[in-house]
Write a protein that holds these residues in place. Sequence first.
Motif, mmCIF file in Angstrom:
data_model
loop_
_atom_site.group_PDB
_atom_site.id
_atom_site.type_symbol
_atom_site.label_atom_id
_atom_site.label_comp_id
_atom_site.label_asym_id
_atom_site.label_seq_id
_atom_site.Cartn_x
_atom_site.Cartn_y
_atom_site.Cartn_z
ATOM 1 N N CYS A 20 35.807 41.562 42.447
ATOM 2 C CA CYS A 20 36.138 42.463 41.332
ATOM 3 C C CYS A 20 36.397 43.880 41.845
ATOM 4 C CB CYS A 20 35.001 42.491 40.307
ATOM 5 S SG CYS A 20 34.904 41.029 39.280
ATOM 6 N N LYS A 21 35.617 44.309 42.837
ATOM 7 C CA LYS A 21 35.808 45.658 43.400
ATOM 8 C C LYS A 21 37.170 45.759 44.100
ATOM 9 C CE LYS A 21 32.596 48.402 42.272
ATOM 10 N NZ LYS A 21 32.952 49.676 41.612
ATOM 11 N N ALA A 22 37.574 44.696 44.785
ATOM 12 C CA ALA A 22 38.880 44.699 45.460
ATOM 13 C C ALA A 22 39.997 44.777 44.412
ATOM 14 C CB ALA A 22 39.030 43.439 46.320
ATOM 15 N N ILE A 23 39.826 44.075 43.298
ATOM 16 C CA ILE A 23 40.813 44.123 42.210
ATOM 17 C C ILE A 23 40.819 45.519 41.572
ATOM 18 C CG2 ILE A 23 41.366 43.202 39.908
ATOM 19 C CD1 ILE A 23 40.347 40.450 40.994
ATOM 20 N N GLU A 24 39.639 46.083 41.401
ATOM 21 C CA GLU A 24 39.552 47.449 40.850
ATOM 22 C C GLU A 24 40.352 48.426 41.722
ATOM 23 O OE1 GLU A 24 35.808 49.541 41.293
ATOM 24 O OE2 GLU A 24 36.098 50.573 39.384
ATOM 25 N N ALA A 25 40.206 48.289 43.037
ATOM 26 C CA ALA A 25 40.916 49.202 43.951
ATOM 27 C C ALA A 25 42.433 49.076 43.767
ATOM 28 C CB ALA A 25 40.520 48.905 45.394
ATOM 29 N N GLU A 26 42.920 47.854 43.570
ATOM 30 C CA GLU A 26 44.371 47.659 43.369
ATOM 31 C C GLU A 26 44.824 48.172 42.005
ATOM 32 O OE1 GLU A 26 46.951 46.724 45.316
ATOM 33 O OE2 GLU A 26 45.410 46.876 46.857
ATOM 34 N N LEU A 27 44.048 47.835 40.963
ATOM 35 C CA LEU A 27 44.454 48.242 39.607
ATOM 36 C C LEU A 27 44.401 49.760 39.452
ATOM 37 C CD1 LEU A 27 42.836 45.568 37.257
ATOM 38 C CD2 LEU A 27 45.273 45.987 37.603
ATOM 39 N N SER A 28 43.506 50.395 40.201
ATOM 40 C CA SER A 28 43.377 51.850 40.091
ATOM 41 C C SER A 28 44.598 52.584 40.616
ATOM 42 C CB SER A 28 42.126 52.329 40.832
ATOM 43 O OG SER A 28 40.997 51.755 40.229
ATOM 44 N N LYS A 29 45.442 51.872 41.382
ATOM 45 C CA LYS A 29 46.689 52.492 41.865
ATOM 46 C C LYS A 29 47.749 52.489 40.769
ATOM 47 C CE LYS A 29 45.953 50.595 46.493
ATOM 48 N NZ LYS A 29 46.370 49.484 47.368
ATOM 49 N N LYS A 30 47.464 51.790 39.676
ATOM 50 C CA LYS A 30 48.462 51.630 38.613
ATOM 51 C C LYS A 30 48.107 52.487 37.404
ATOM 52 C CE LYS A 30 49.139 46.994 40.378
ATOM 53 N NZ LYS A 30 50.223 47.366 41.286
ATOM 54 N N ASP A 31 49.042 52.489 36.446
ATOM 55 C CA ASP A 31 48.882 53.366 35.298
ATOM 56 C C ASP A 31 47.989 52.730 34.227
ATOM 57 O OD1 ASP A 31 49.200 55.449 33.607
ATOM 58 O OD2 ASP A 31 51.169 54.810 32.874
ATOM 59 N N THR A 32 46.762 52.410 34.620
ATOM 60 C CA THR A 32 45.792 51.915 33.650
ATOM 61 C C THR A 32 44.439 52.549 33.954
ATOM 62 O OG1 THR A 32 44.722 49.967 32.685
ATOM 63 C CG2 THR A 32 45.300 49.795 35.016
ATOM 64 N N GLU A 33 43.694 52.794 32.882
ATOM 65 C CA GLU A 33 42.367 53.401 33.049
ATOM 66 C C GLU A 33 41.379 52.245 33.251
ATOM 67 O OE1 GLU A 33 39.535 55.564 29.914
ATOM 68 O OE2 GLU A 33 41.655 56.123 29.748
ATOM 69 N N VAL A 34 40.729 52.208 34.403
ATOM 70 C CA VAL A 34 39.877 51.057 34.722
ATOM 71 C C VAL A 34 38.395 51.413 34.580
ATOM 72 C CG1 VAL A 34 39.298 49.315 36.455
ATOM 73 C CG2 VAL A 34 41.623 50.245 36.377
ATOM 74 N N THR A 35 37.672 50.573 33.830
ATOM 75 C CA THR A 35 36.218 50.714 33.724
ATOM 76 C C THR A 35 35.583 49.501 34.389
ATOM 77 O OG1 THR A 35 36.513 51.745 31.558
ATOM 78 C CG2 THR A 35 34.292 51.015 32.087
ATOM 79 N N PHE A 36 34.518 49.724 35.135
ATOM 80 C CA PHE A 36 33.847 48.623 35.839
ATOM 81 C C PHE A 36 32.462 48.406 35.241
ATOM 82 C CE2 PHE A 36 31.871 46.155 39.080
ATOM 83 C CZ PHE A 36 32.897 45.523 39.768
ATOM 84 N N LEU A 37 32.228 47.176 34.792
ATOM 85 C CA LEU A 37 30.931 46.828 34.200
ATOM 86 C C LEU A 37 30.224 45.853 35.138
ATOM 87 C CD1 LEU A 37 29.811 47.605 31.355
ATOM 88 C CD2 LEU A 37 30.753 45.460 30.520
ATOM 89 N N ASP A 38 29.143 46.300 35.772
ATOM 90 C CA ASP A 38 28.359 45.418 36.642
ATOM 91 C C ASP A 38 27.181 44.918 35.821
ATOM 92 O OD1 ASP A 38 26.719 44.234 38.482
ATOM 93 O OD2 ASP A 38 26.732 45.893 39.911
ATOM 94 N N LEU A 39 27.235 43.666 35.406
ATOM 95 C CA LEU A 39 26.226 43.164 34.460
ATOM 96 C C LEU A 39 24.823 43.068 35.070
ATOM 97 C CD1 LEU A 39 28.053 40.494 32.259
ATOM 98 C CD2 LEU A 39 27.801 42.943 31.899
ATOM 99 N N ARG A 40 24.697 43.267 36.392
ATOM 100 C CA ARG A 40 23.350 43.320 36.975
ATOM 101 C C ARG A 40 22.582 44.512 36.441
ATOM 102 N NH1 ARG A 40 25.325 42.494 43.149
ATOM 103 N NH2 ARG A 40 26.638 44.205 42.426
#
Length: 170
Positions: A20-40
């Motif tokens: 998920c963190k690797a995907i976050e890094a890629e999506l953050s390069k794009k025009d979308t606001e990314v929020t990360f929820l770590d359910l732990r």
Amino acid sequence: MKTLIISSSLNPKSNSYLLCKAIEAELSKKDTEVTFLDLREYDIQPSYKEKTADMHNIEEIIRDHDNYVIGMAVHCYSLNDNLKALIDTSFPGEKHKLFGIACTAGGQKSYLATQHLVQIMINEFRMIPLPRIVYGIESDFDEEGPQNEHIKQRVVLFAEEFFDIGKKLI
Ligand SMILES: Cc1cc2nc3c(=O)[nH]c(=O)nc-3n(C[C@H](O)[C@H](O)[C@H](O)COP(=O)(O)O)c2cc1C
């Protein structure tokens, strides 16, 4: 566009979290606001237990986003217990919203477990699955994240397709 990444495994050394963190890094390069929820970091109780403040908060956070990347771990050839508890108790019906799956397992042969999650999200919430899943196994990872080149390429492709389709659906 607002994208929520939900990392659902409670494993302290979770590989799906790293994916998920690797995907976050890629999506953050794009025009979308990314929020990360770590359910732990959240207290999610199963059905029939009292709903926690965290569970109410999560519902609001989910409602407030346009699309979702869901990190799942394979447990007994299906989705992990904590993700099932989230869906059973705290996932608001988010009709016609896109979701993508980032899945990790112990072995190569459990990839169809992701289809259980697809079935639930389609049949229960009428959500729309991204027709590409990122799937990795334990030997694909070190503590930094996915190291397998094939998985790394799939993460890039996944993020591109997720962003392109996500944008069209809002
Ligand atoms: C209760 C339990 C059941 C599991 N069942 C499977 C399984 O059916 N198939 C499989 O390939 N791996 C299975 N595994 C291994 C996990 O999928 C693997 O450890 C994976 O890394 C989990 O993702 P995580 O690291 O994000 O927690 C299981 C692990 C646990 C704890």
